[in-house]
Write a protein that holds these residues in place. Sequence first.
Motif, PDB file in Angstrom:
ATOM      1  N   THR A 127     -12.027 -25.284 -20.907  1.00  0.00           N
ATOM      2  CA  THR A 127     -11.624 -24.199 -20.006  1.00  0.00           C
ATOM      3  C   THR A 127     -10.629 -23.302 -20.747  1.00  0.00           C
ATOM      4  N   ARG A 128     -10.911 -21.997 -20.748  1.00  0.00           N
ATOM      5  CA  ARG A 128     -10.027 -21.102 -21.520  1.00  0.00           C
ATOM      6  C   ARG A 128      -8.980 -20.438 -20.663  1.00  0.00           C
ATOM      7  N   SER A 129      -9.308 -20.286 -19.375  1.00  0.00           N
ATOM      8  CA  SER A 129      -8.369 -19.563 -18.520  1.00  0.00           C
ATOM      9  C   SER A 129      -8.328 -20.208 -17.132  1.00  0.00           C
ATOM     10  N   VAL A 130      -7.109 -20.472 -16.661  1.00  0.00           N
ATOM     11  CA  VAL A 130      -6.933 -20.966 -15.292  1.00  0.00           C
ATOM     12  C   VAL A 130      -6.090 -19.921 -14.568  1.00  0.00           C
ATOM     13  N   CYS A 131      -6.589 -19.476 -13.442  1.00  0.00           N
ATOM     14  CA  CYS A 131      -5.927 -18.378 -12.727  1.00  0.00           C
ATOM     15  C   CYS A 131      -5.462 -18.885 -11.349  1.00  0.00           C
ATOM     16  N   TYR A 132      -4.193 -18.710 -11.060  1.00  0.00           N
ATOM     17  CA  TYR A 132      -3.601 -19.219  -9.821  1.00  0.00           C
ATOM     18  C   TYR A 132      -3.360 -18.061  -8.854  1.00  0.00           C
ATOM     19  N   LEU A 133      -3.757 -18.271  -7.604  1.00  0.00           N
ATOM     20  CA  LEU A 133      -3.609 -17.220  -6.591  1.00  0.00           C
ATOM     21  C   LEU A 133      -2.727 -17.720  -5.448  1.00  0.00           C
ATOM     22  N   ILE A 134      -1.707 -16.946  -5.141  1.00  0.00           N
ATOM     23  CA  ILE A 134      -0.779 -17.288  -4.049  1.00  0.00           C
ATOM     24  C   ILE A 134      -0.872 -16.172  -3.017  1.00  0.00           C
ATOM     25  N   GLY A 135      -0.988 -16.540  -1.763  1.00  0.00           N
ATOM     26  CA  GLY A 135      -1.171 -15.528  -0.714  1.00  0.00           C
ATOM     27  C   GLY A 135       0.125 -14.838  -0.311  1.00  0.00           C
ATOM     28  N   GLY A 136      -0.026 -13.765   0.429  1.00  0.00           N
ATOM     29  CA  GLY A 136       1.109 -13.043   1.003  1.00  0.00           C
ATOM     30  C   GLY A 136       1.481 -13.648   2.355  1.00  0.00           C
ATOM     31  N   PRO A 137       2.231 -12.909   3.196  1.00  0.00           N
ATOM     32  CA  PRO A 137       2.729 -13.456   4.465  1.00  0.00           C
ATOM     33  C   PRO A 137       1.627 -13.961   5.396  1.00  0.00           C
ATOM     34  N   LEU A 138       0.428 -13.367   5.282  1.00  0.00           N
ATOM     35  CA  LEU A 138      -0.645 -13.768   6.202  1.00  0.00           C
ATOM     36  C   LEU A 138      -1.607 -14.788   5.595  1.00  0.00           C
ATOM     37  N   GLY A 139      -1.307 -15.222   4.389  1.00  0.00           N
ATOM     38  CA  GLY A 139      -2.166 -16.238   3.762  1.00  0.00           C
ATOM     39  C   GLY A 139      -3.313 -15.620   2.979  1.00  0.00           C
ATOM     40  N   LEU A 140      -4.199 -16.488   2.491  1.00  0.00           N
ATOM     41  CA  LEU A 140      -5.299 -16.055   1.620  1.00  0.00           C
ATOM     42  C   LEU A 140      -6.553 -15.738   2.432  1.00  0.00           C
ATOM     43  N   SER A 141      -7.300 -14.739   1.980  1.00  0.00           N
ATOM     44  CA  SER A 141      -8.492 -14.323   2.737  1.00  0.00           C
ATOM     45  C   SER A 141      -9.621 -15.338   2.554  1.00  0.00           C
ATOM     46  N   PRO A 142     -10.551 -15.387   3.534  1.00  0.00           N
ATOM     47  CA  PRO A 142     -11.684 -16.321   3.423  1.00  0.00           C
ATOM     48  C   PRO A 142     -12.509 -16.085   2.154  1.00  0.00           C
ATOM     49  N   SER A 143     -12.686 -14.808   1.724  1.00  0.00           N
ATOM     50  CA  SER A 143     -13.513 -14.556   0.534  1.00  0.00           C
ATOM     51  C   SER A 143     -12.827 -15.099  -0.712  1.00  0.00           C
ATOM     52  N   LEU A 144     -11.517 -15.009  -0.722  1.00  0.00           N
ATOM     53  CA  LEU A 144     -10.774 -15.528  -1.868  1.00  0.00           C
ATOM     54  C   LEU A 144     -10.839 -17.072  -1.895  1.00  0.00           C
ATOM     55  N   GLY A 170       0.826  -1.207   0.000  1.00  0.00           N
ATOM     56  CA  GLY A 170       0.000   0.000   0.000  1.00  0.00           C
ATOM     57  C   GLY A 170       0.857   1.254   0.000  1.00  0.00           C
ATOM     58  N   LYS A 171       0.283   2.358   0.498  1.00  0.00           N
ATOM     59  CA  LYS A 171       1.017   3.631   0.539  1.00  0.00           C
ATOM     60  C   LYS A 171       2.258   3.497   1.416  1.00  0.00           C
ATOM     61  N   LYS A 172       3.330   4.169   1.005  1.00  0.00           N
ATOM     62  CA  LYS A 172       4.615   4.169   1.724  1.00  0.00           C
ATOM     63  C   LYS A 172       5.112   2.745   2.003  1.00  0.00           C
ATOM     64  N   GLY A 173       4.803   1.832   1.109  1.00  0.00           N
ATOM     65  CA  GLY A 173       5.337   0.467   1.218  1.00  0.00           C
ATOM     66  C   GLY A 173       4.688  -0.380   2.310  1.00  0.00           C
ATOM     67  N   ALA A 174       3.556   0.103   2.877  1.00  0.00           N
ATOM     68  CA  ALA A 174       2.908  -0.667   3.950  1.00  0.00           C
ATOM     69  C   ALA A 174       2.343  -1.977   3.404  1.00  0.00           C
ATOM     70  N   LEU A 175       2.444  -3.022   4.217  1.00  0.00           N
ATOM     71  CA  LEU A 175       1.882  -4.311   3.807  1.00  0.00           C
ATOM     72  C   LEU A 175       0.363  -4.211   3.736  1.00  0.00           C
ATOM     73  N   LEU A 176      -0.233  -4.903   2.789  1.00  0.00           N
ATOM     74  CA  LEU A 176      -1.697  -4.929   2.703  1.00  0.00           C
ATOM     75  C   LEU A 176      -2.223  -5.946   3.709  1.00  0.00           C
ATOM     76  N   SER A 177      -3.448  -5.729   4.187  1.00  0.00           N
ATOM     77  CA  SER A 177      -4.049  -6.735   5.059  1.00  0.00           C
ATOM     78  C   SER A 177      -4.450  -7.929   4.190  1.00  0.00           C
ATOM     79  N   THR A 178      -4.733  -9.046   4.829  1.00  0.00           N
ATOM     80  CA  THR A 178      -5.144 -10.239   4.076  1.00  0.00           C
ATOM     81  C   THR A 178      -6.380  -9.938   3.233  1.00  0.00           C
ATOM     82  N   GLU A 179      -7.325  -9.163   3.831  1.00  0.00           N
ATOM     83  CA  GLU A 179      -8.561  -8.827   3.107  1.00  0.00           C
ATOM     84  C   GLU A 179      -8.261  -7.937   1.900  1.00  0.00           C
ATOM     85  N   GLN A 180      -7.373  -6.939   2.111  1.00  0.00           N
ATOM     86  CA  GLN A 180      -7.014  -6.049   0.989  1.00  0.00           C
ATOM     87  C   GLN A 180      -6.338  -6.849  -0.130  1.00  0.00           C
ATOM     88  N   GLU A 181      -5.447  -7.742   0.271  1.00  0.00           N
ATOM     89  CA  GLU A 181      -4.776  -8.590  -0.727  1.00  0.00           C
ATOM     90  C   GLU A 181      -5.795  -9.438  -1.482  1.00  0.00           C
TER      91      GLU A 181
END
Length: 153
Positions: free
Chosen positions: A94-111, A42-53
């Motif tokens: 299937t035309r598109s497969v999209c892979y999601l890898i979490g950040g340091p805190l892992g993946l959010s429940p909505s994701l 985020g701004k000034k290099g701040a880590l995003l929260s799991t939800e923001q990610e």
Amino acid sequence: MKHEILLLGKIKDSFIAEGVEEYLKRLQHYTKVELRYLKGKGKKGALLSTEQEGELLLANVPANAFVVALDVQGKNLSSEGLAEQVINWENTGTRSVCYLIGGPLGLSPSLLARADLRLSFSKMTFTHDMVRLLLVEQLYRAYTIKAGEKYHK
Ligand SMILES: C[S@@+](CC[C@H](N)C(=O)[O-])C[C@H]1O[C@@H](n2cnc3c(N)ncnc32)[C@H](O)[C@@H]1O
């Protein structure tokens, strides 16, 4: 079919970046794999929260993509199993497969709820960057299994 890997920031270790590049080069022979870099801070290099990610990743998932979330607690597949999954994607158009890898805190429940497949590489936790490398190597392995080639023993 296109595989798209959404990434939070650039790869930090050059030895991992080299490995990822090598497997992407090899994969060109079989399929399209694209790495899409998202700004993982985020701004000034701040880590995003799991939800923001999670929101950032979800906003960048192509419409109608089959979503694979890389998740320690997900399903364990053998390499042959991943090759079968690739064949299944191709057979079902299937035309598109999209892979999601979490950040340091892992993946959010909505994701995780959006994921069509939660894929685990083992019960051990790897770094975000290591998971990128494992993913491209396993995709390469899957395509060589599918082609009946000798890479997989
Ligand atoms: C450093 S890990 C995050 C660790 C975090 N404590 C968690 O619970 O997810 C970063 C990301 O790498 C992926 N990852 C790490 N180990 C994995 C494994 N064994 N299988 C699949 N994905 C993994 C997940 O997407 C995870 O969110």
